[in-house]
Design a protein around this motif. Structure first.
Motif, PDB file in Angstrom:
ATOM      1  N   THR A  68       0.847  -1.202   0.000  1.00 10.31           N
ATOM      2  CA  THR A  68       0.000   0.000   0.000  1.00 10.31           C
ATOM      3  C   THR A  68       0.880   1.249   0.000  1.00 10.31           C
ATOM      4  O   THR A  68       0.561   2.237  -0.661  1.00 10.31           O
ATOM      5  CB  THR A  68      -0.953  -0.004   1.227  1.00 10.31           C
TER       6      THR A  68
ATOM      7  N   ASP B 251       1.947   1.694  -3.530  1.00  7.79           N
ATOM      8  CA  ASP B 251       0.857   2.220  -4.353  1.00  7.79           C
ATOM      9  C   ASP B 251       0.579   3.687  -4.037  1.00  7.79           C
ATOM     10  O   ASP B 251       0.293   4.476  -4.927  1.00  7.79           O
ATOM     11  CB  ASP B 251      -0.408   1.380  -4.142  1.00  7.79           C
ATOM     12  N   PHE B 252       0.663   4.024  -2.769  1.00 10.78           N
ATOM     13  CA  PHE B 252       0.420   5.412  -2.353  1.00 10.78           C
ATOM     14  C   PHE B 252       1.470   6.338  -2.977  1.00 10.78           C
ATOM     15  O   PHE B 252       1.158   7.445  -3.398  1.00 10.78           O
ATOM     16  CB  PHE B 252       0.456   5.490  -0.823  1.00 10.78           C
TER      17      PHE B 252
ATOM     18  N   PHE C  31       2.803   6.195  -5.775  1.00  9.09           N
ATOM     19  CA  PHE C  31       2.610   6.441  -7.206  1.00  9.09           C
ATOM     20  C   PHE C  31       1.594   7.551  -7.471  1.00  9.09           C
ATOM     21  O   PHE C  31       1.474   8.019  -8.590  1.00  9.09           O
ATOM     22  CB  PHE C  31       2.104   5.181  -7.918  1.00  9.09           C
ATOM     23  N   ILE C  32       0.843   7.934  -6.432  1.00 11.27           N
ATOM     24  CA  ILE C  32      -0.242   8.898  -6.654  1.00 11.27           C
ATOM     25  C   ILE C  32       0.310  10.220  -7.184  1.00 11.27           C
ATOM     26  O   ILE C  32      -0.167  10.759  -8.169  1.00 11.27           O
ATOM     27  CB  ILE C  32      -1.048   9.114  -5.353  1.00 11.27           C
TER      28      ILE C  32
ATOM     29  N   TYR D 177       3.668   2.898 -13.611  1.00 12.22           N
ATOM     30  CA  TYR D 177       3.904   4.068 -12.766  1.00 12.22           C
ATOM     31  C   TYR D 177       5.368   4.487 -12.719  1.00 12.22           C
ATOM     32  O   TYR D 177       5.712   5.524 -12.170  1.00 12.22           O
ATOM     33  CB  TYR D 177       3.435   3.792 -11.324  1.00 12.22           C
TER      34      TYR D 177
END
Lengths: 344, 203
Positions: free
Chosen positions: A31, A34-35, A37-38, A90
């Motif tokens: 997570t 993934d965070f 990549f925002i 990403y």
């Protein structure tokens, strides 16, 4: 207990810095990835969060886990190849293909991801897990890349069911970074040519063998003689009395000065041959001495019952002994050499 | 009203952004590290102003503090599954705005336990979600939306540039047109005057 999740959407980026850091601390590693990549801001927030003391390991083993997070050398979390491949979009870099022509994990793919993850979690690469059957080109490239990104790795673990001695030798020829612990776990069931690791200036060397059917013959006496290790643990091997005699004589004359413990599982020994040309003092079996040595993350205690005391030129005493000869019927028995500290 | 004594019976007056005041026990207030650092040793004369936060938020925060007065000292984040029924009700009955206000107030007051539970709750909301799903939750435009927005902005900018260029061209032309008669007028006037002067001098 079921907890209803908070009502999405939730503008968490408007929260103050400390709660934001606290939220990230509660994420799992994927997570967090993934965070990040925002947006650039999210990546900065992650980088500013102290995500704990981990060691990052890179693995080229066929188990498809490229990046591993270790804590005290225990795997805590892993990023698999498939989960990273899903996130290729990403990364602003060319990461295809993820496998090279020999179906090995492509170094390009590994480089991009390892560099991103190390930068994000602000940790240097500490563990290197290599596949013993990798090609010479692959091993050379890995060693060269490692030379460029780090000066030291905590653990280098080379393992596999198949072994390409030339590749492993080439890896050590190319590698200029230092290694603290070197582990070989080669499970091949056939003879392989010796692996030359160069001068092994390493704290711990572990050569693990699975069965006594195929004792290790690729880790040679010359390799032991050109090493400077604190502990050397070799599983079932083909060392005989003459080999051990050479190793002991070499230690007495000042080689391997850091040595605290040498262990090798060998055929029953004739100590007259082992101690040929060496001054020794035979100790009574009732003399029980214990030696504590560092082994990976732990300390192991070995007990010597009597044994033969030998003395190095500088006065340091060591005891040699083959253990368990009369305990169980087996073919190979551990030979141990423990060096006592000068205060002993 | 307020005193530096650390007895749990001592009540402190808290002032909210609306200017309203209400009582909070010393024991509850001591869970706030900010309060401890600011007032515990020196005491406070009159209401303690926490005027960045409204009454409802502060009451909610101190309701939590009052409830957890008797709980053991905070020793790190607790998993949501380990929360009591009271805790769960406390969090579930808040709407999003109140929840954000509570986090902000709790962060300012440095109430570790409450901040940490709130953050764990938000983390739970995002855990296991991929980047696109997270973007939706935290209400950020997606990469595609950003790209589309950028394109629209670029188009707008290009259009605005064209309009500006046209306007500039038109202005230049207008300027020339407008200037010409004036120049001509000046010249004509000058010529007339010269002629007049000459005629006078001839006379």
């Amino acid at each position: 207990m079921n907890v209803a999740p908070g009502p999405p959407p939730f503008p968490i980026l408007k929260l103050p810095y400390i709660p934001l850091n606290n939220i990230i601390l509660n994420f799992d590693h994927l997570t967090v990835l993934d965070f990040s990549f925002i947006s650039k801001r999210c990546r900065l927030i992650v980088k500013s969060t102290n995500l704990g003391n981990y060691d990052i390991g890179m693995s080229f083993r066929p188990d498809q886990y490229l990046i591993r997070f270790h804590r005290k050398r225990i795997v805590f979390f892993e990023f698999s190849i498939s989960s990273l491949r899903k996130r290729n979009k990403y990364i602003n870099a060319e990461v295809k293909p993820y496998l090279d022509d020999r179906k090995e994990i492509s170094l390009k793919f590994a480089k991009v991801w390892v560099e991103y993850v190390c930068d994000l979690f602000r940790i240097g690469l500490n563990f290197l897990l290599l596949n013993s059957s990798a090609s010479i080109e692959h091993m050379s490239s890995v060693a060269e890349w490692m030379n460029s990104i780090c000066s030291n790795v905590c653990l280098c673990d080379i393992s596999g069911d198949d072994v390409n001695s030339d590749s492993v030798t080439r890896f050590f020829e190319k590698a200029t970074f230092s290694i603290n612990v070197l582990v070989f776990e080669l499970r091949q069931e056939y003879e392989i040519s010796p692996i030359h690791c160069g001068v092994l200036n390493i704290d711990q060397v572990v050569v693990s063998t699975i069965t006594t059917k195929t004792p290790c013959s690729w880790f040679t006496v010359d390799q032991v003689l050109t090493s400077n290790c604190i502990t050397m643990m070799i599983g079932a091997c083909t060392f005989g009395e003459r080999d051990l005699n050479r190793i002991i004589k070499s230690w007495i004359s000042g080689n391997n000065p850091r040595m605290e413990f040498f262990h090798a599982v060998v055929y029953p020994l004739d100590f007259e041959l082992v101690l040929d040309g060496i001054e020794f003092e035979k100790r009574d079996l009732t003399l029980i001495r214990r030696l504590k040595i560092p082994f990976l993350t732990k300390q192991i205690e070995y007990t010597f019952f009597g044994g033969f005391d030998i003395r190095r030129q500088d006065g340091t005493v060591a005891t040699i002994q083959q253990m368990g000869l009369f305990e169980v019927p087996r073919v190979l028995f551990p030979f141990r050499m423990g060096v006592w500290s000068k205060n002993f | 009203m307020t005193s530096p004594a650390s007895s749990s019976e001592v009540k402190y007056l808290i002032e909210s952004s609306e200017g309203n005041t209400f009582d909070v026990s010393g024991a509850a207030l001591r869970q706030s590290n900010t309060f401890n650092a600011m007032f515990l040793n020196i005491g406070a004369d009159g209401p303690i102003p926490f005027t960045d936060y409204n009454e409802a938020t502060l009451k909610k925060v101190f309701e939590y503090c009052e409830h957890s007065v008797n709980e053991e000292n905070y020793s790190g984040p607790k998993h949501q599954d380990d929360l009591s029924k009271w805790d769960l009700n406390f969090f579930n009955e808040m709407d999003q705005k109140m929840f954000i206000d509570v986090i902000n107030a709790s962060n300012f007051l440095d109430i570790e336990r409450l901040t940490s539970y709130c953050c764990e709750r938000i983390a739970r909301m995002l855990r296991g979600k991929n980047t696109q799903e997270m973007i939706k939750v935290i209400t950020l435009p997606t990469a595609e939306e950003l790209e589309a927005k950028q394109k629209v902005e670029e188009k707008k900018a290009a259009a605005a540039k064209k309009v500006a260029e046209k306007a500039a061209e038109t202005a230049e032309k207008t300027e020339t047109l407008e200037e010409l008669p004036v120049q001509q007028l000046v010249q004509t006037t000058r010529n007339k005057l010269t002629r007049k002067y000459l005629s006078f001098s001839n006379e």
